[in-house]
Scaffold this motif. Structure first.
Motif, mmCIF file in Angstrom:
data_model
loop_
_atom_site.group_PDB
_atom_site.id
_atom_site.type_symbol
_atom_site.label_atom_id
_atom_site.label_comp_id
_atom_site.label_asym_id
_atom_site.label_seq_id
_atom_site.Cartn_x
_atom_site.Cartn_y
_atom_site.Cartn_z
ATOM 1 N N LEU A 43 -3.244 32.580 52.102
ATOM 2 C CA LEU A 43 -4.438 32.516 52.937
ATOM 3 C C LEU A 43 -4.362 31.272 53.816
ATOM 4 C CD1 LEU A 43 -7.144 33.407 50.245
ATOM 5 C CD2 LEU A 43 -5.926 34.946 51.790
ATOM 6 N N PHE A 44 -5.166 31.221 54.860
ATOM 7 C CA PHE A 44 -5.143 30.062 55.746
ATOM 8 C C PHE A 44 -5.406 28.779 54.958
ATOM 9 C CE2 PHE A 44 -6.608 27.049 58.892
ATOM 10 C CZ PHE A 44 -5.685 27.231 59.910
ATOM 11 N N PHE A 45 -6.313 28.850 53.989
ATOM 12 C CA PHE A 45 -6.584 27.706 53.125
ATOM 13 C C PHE A 45 -5.933 27.922 51.761
ATOM 14 C CE2 PHE A 45 -9.690 27.447 56.474
ATOM 15 C CZ PHE A 45 -9.602 26.112 56.833
ATOM 16 N N LYS A 46 -4.851 28.649 51.774
ATOM 17 C CA LYS A 46 -3.901 28.894 50.701
ATOM 18 C C LYS A 46 -4.436 29.751 49.541
ATOM 19 C CE LYS A 46 -1.093 24.877 51.823
ATOM 20 N NZ LYS A 46 -0.791 25.418 53.098
ATOM 21 N N SER A 47 -5.383 29.235 48.777
ATOM 22 C CA SER A 47 -5.818 29.906 47.552
ATOM 23 C C SER A 47 -7.261 30.382 47.660
ATOM 24 C CB SER A 47 -5.723 28.910 46.388
ATOM 25 O OG SER A 47 -6.615 27.825 46.610
ATOM 26 N N VAL A 48 -7.698 31.108 46.635
ATOM 27 C CA VAL A 48 -9.105 31.483 46.548
ATOM 28 C C VAL A 48 -9.948 30.210 46.495
ATOM 29 C CG1 VAL A 48 -10.856 32.585 45.086
ATOM 30 C CG2 VAL A 48 -8.650 33.733 45.490
ATOM 31 N N HIS A 49 -9.529 29.256 45.671
ATOM 32 C CA HIS A 49 -10.260 27.989 45.585
ATOM 33 C C HIS A 49 -10.308 27.297 46.942
ATOM 34 C CE1 HIS A 49 -11.740 24.165 44.079
ATOM 35 N NE2 HIS A 49 -10.794 23.586 44.811
ATOM 36 N N GLY A 50 -9.184 27.193 47.612
ATOM 37 C CA GLY A 50 -9.141 26.523 48.916
ATOM 38 C C GLY A 50 -10.039 27.196 49.938
ATOM 39 N N THR A 51 -10.106 28.513 49.892
ATOM 40 C CA THR A 51 -10.935 29.252 50.853
ATOM 41 C C THR A 51 -12.415 29.115 50.520
ATOM 42 O OG1 THR A 51 -9.079 30.755 51.216
ATOM 43 C CG2 THR A 51 -11.242 31.494 51.982
ATOM 44 N N LEU A 52 -12.768 29.167 49.241
ATOM 45 C CA LEU A 52 -14.169 28.925 48.862
ATOM 46 C C LEU A 52 -14.578 27.499 49.223
ATOM 47 C CD1 LEU A 52 -14.370 30.719 45.395
ATOM 48 C CD2 LEU A 52 -15.534 31.393 47.517
ATOM 49 N N ASN A 53 -13.690 26.557 48.996
ATOM 50 C CA ASN A 53 -13.969 25.172 49.355
ATOM 51 C C ASN A 53 -14.184 25.049 50.865
ATOM 52 O OD1 ASN A 53 -13.842 22.196 48.414
ATOM 53 N ND2 ASN A 53 -12.538 22.293 50.214
ATOM 54 N N HIS A 54 -13.365 25.735 51.646
ATOM 55 C CA HIS A 54 -13.539 25.715 53.100
ATOM 56 C C HIS A 54 -14.891 26.311 53.495
ATOM 57 C CE1 HIS A 54 -12.968 26.146 57.362
ATOM 58 N NE2 HIS A 54 -13.153 27.456 57.244
ATOM 59 N N LEU A 55 -15.315 27.371 52.813
ATOM 60 C CA LEU A 55 -16.638 27.934 53.100
ATOM 61 C C LEU A 55 -17.728 26.901 52.836
ATOM 62 C CD1 LEU A 55 -16.350 31.594 51.782
ATOM 63 C CD2 LEU A 55 -16.804 30.859 54.131
ATOM 64 N N LEU A 56 -17.601 26.148 51.753
ATOM 65 C CA LEU A 56 -18.590 25.109 51.471
ATOM 66 C C LEU A 56 -18.583 24.049 52.576
ATOM 67 C CD1 LEU A 56 -20.677 23.712 49.663
ATOM 68 C CD2 LEU A 56 -18.750 22.617 48.467
ATOM 69 N N ASP A 94 -25.490 28.310 46.651
ATOM 70 C CA ASP A 94 -26.685 27.580 47.099
ATOM 71 C C ASP A 94 -26.687 27.449 48.620
ATOM 72 O OD1 ASP A 94 -27.437 27.284 44.437
ATOM 73 O OD2 ASP A 94 -26.845 25.166 44.328
ATOM 74 N N GLY A 95 -25.529 27.144 49.193
ATOM 75 C CA GLY A 95 -25.427 27.025 50.645
ATOM 76 C C GLY A 95 -25.735 28.334 51.342
ATOM 77 N N ALA A 96 -25.220 29.430 50.810
ATOM 78 C CA ALA A 96 -25.482 30.740 51.408
ATOM 79 C C ALA A 96 -26.966 31.089 51.332
ATOM 80 C CB ALA A 96 -24.648 31.815 50.712
ATOM 81 N N MET A 97 -27.601 30.704 50.244
ATOM 82 C CA MET A 97 -29.008 31.033 50.061
ATOM 83 C C MET A 97 -29.932 30.156 50.903
ATOM 84 S SD MET A 97 -28.865 31.830 45.978
ATOM 85 C CE MET A 97 -30.627 31.944 45.826
ATOM 86 N N ALA A 98 -29.470 29.026 51.363
ATOM 87 C CA ALA A 98 -30.322 28.110 52.126
ATOM 88 C C ALA A 98 -30.657 28.619 53.524
ATOM 89 C CB ALA A 98 -29.635 26.742 52.238
ATOM 90 N N TRP A 99 -29.844 29.503 54.072
ATOM 91 C CA TRP A 99 -30.052 29.950 55.447
ATOM 92 C C TRP A 99 -31.364 30.705 55.643
ATOM 93 C CZ3 TRP A 99 -27.479 28.160 59.469
ATOM 94 C CH2 TRP A 99 -26.236 27.562 59.254
ATOM 95 N N GLU A 100 -31.757 31.519 54.688
ATOM 96 C CA GLU A 100 -32.968 32.329 54.876
ATOM 97 C C GLU A 100 -34.201 31.457 55.108
ATOM 98 O OE1 GLU A 100 -35.605 35.881 52.814
ATOM 99 O OE2 GLU A 100 -33.762 35.246 51.823
ATOM 100 N N ALA A 101 -34.379 30.438 54.289
ATOM 101 C CA ALA A 101 -35.549 29.565 54.456
ATOM 102 C C ALA A 101 -35.499 28.822 55.784
ATOM 103 C CB ALA A 101 -35.642 28.587 53.297
ATOM 104 N N ALA A 102 -34.330 28.360 56.166
ATOM 105 C CA ALA A 102 -34.201 27.633 57.436
ATOM 106 C C ALA A 102 -34.551 28.540 58.609
ATOM 107 C CB ALA A 102 -32.792 27.081 57.584
ATOM 108 N N ILE A 103 -33.994 29.730 58.619
ATOM 109 C CA ILE A 103 -34.244 30.673 59.718
ATOM 110 C C ILE A 103 -35.722 31.049 59.769
ATOM 111 C CG2 ILE A 103 -33.778 33.042 60.486
ATOM 112 C CD1 ILE A 103 -30.842 32.525 59.407
ATOM 113 N N SER A 104 -36.337 31.231 58.619
ATOM 114 C CA SER A 104 -37.763 31.573 58.573
ATOM 115 C C SER A 104 -38.633 30.482 59.173
ATOM 116 C CB SER A 104 -38.200 31.809 57.123
ATOM 117 O OG SER A 104 -37.599 32.962 56.604
ATOM 118 N N ALA A 105 -38.204 29.251 59.058
ATOM 119 C CA ALA A 105 -39.019 28.113 59.501
ATOM 120 C C ALA A 105 -38.838 27.770 60.980
ATOM 121 C CB ALA A 105 -38.685 26.895 58.648
#
Length: 175
Positions: A43-56, A94-105
């Protein structure tokens, strides 16, 4: 809650889908051995861990702070923000879930405005707000797809993450 706009409804759907798909992906990743989870599978960020870390890093520590707080943090997209697997999964969710409240506000007119931030190179960027927000969700979808392919390569079933499945589930719950 702020006034509804077509943009707000659109992005609230994407925020809810994003949290749902992230949760399903993390559930599918959980059974991987630590060796498989951290293995370089091309993967571009090599592993599953690296890609999840990149998402964070990309989604939460960079883009969310740009959109929600007007900050322009100086981060590297490949920095390891969280080496611990369980804490990383929780932070990504947690990061993925934070968007809904921000967009609502956000006020409705914000979606028709612009976002201005400083890139990691120091260059100032000024872009239309709504299409740039769309990029955040598109980016996450891209990397979830990479992880799904890696799961298949590692002998694990990939979760069904299509938006239409989320919409069907939502319809069944409300209808």
């Amino acid at each position: 809650m702020a006034a509804m706009s077509p943009w707000r409804g659109h992005f609230l759907t994407f925020a809810r889908y994003h949290a749902w798909a992230t949760r399903r992906l993390l559930d599918a990743v959980a059974p991987l051995s630590d060796e498989a989870y951290r293995r370089d599978v091309g993967l571009f960020f090599k592993s599953v861990h690296g890609t999840l870390n990149h998402l964070l890093v990309g989604e939460t520590l960079l883009w969310f702070r740009r959109f929600a707080h007007g900050e322009s943090p100086a981060l590297k997209l490949d920095m390891e923000a969280e080496p611990d697997r369980a804490r990383l999964a929780q932070a990504v969710l947690d990061g993925a879930m934070a968007w809904e409240a921000a967009i609502s506000a956000w006020p409705a007119e914000r979606f028709d405005g612009r976002i201005r931030y400083t890139r990691m190179t120091g260059a100032v960027v000024d872009l239309p707000f709504a299409p740039t927000l769309a990029h955040v969700f598109n980016h996450a979808t891209h990397h979830r797809g990479q992880i799904t392919a890696a799961l298949t390569l590692l002998g694990q079933p990939g979760p069904e993450l299509d938006l239409v499945y989320f919409l069907q589930m939502q319809e069944a719950q409300t209808g």
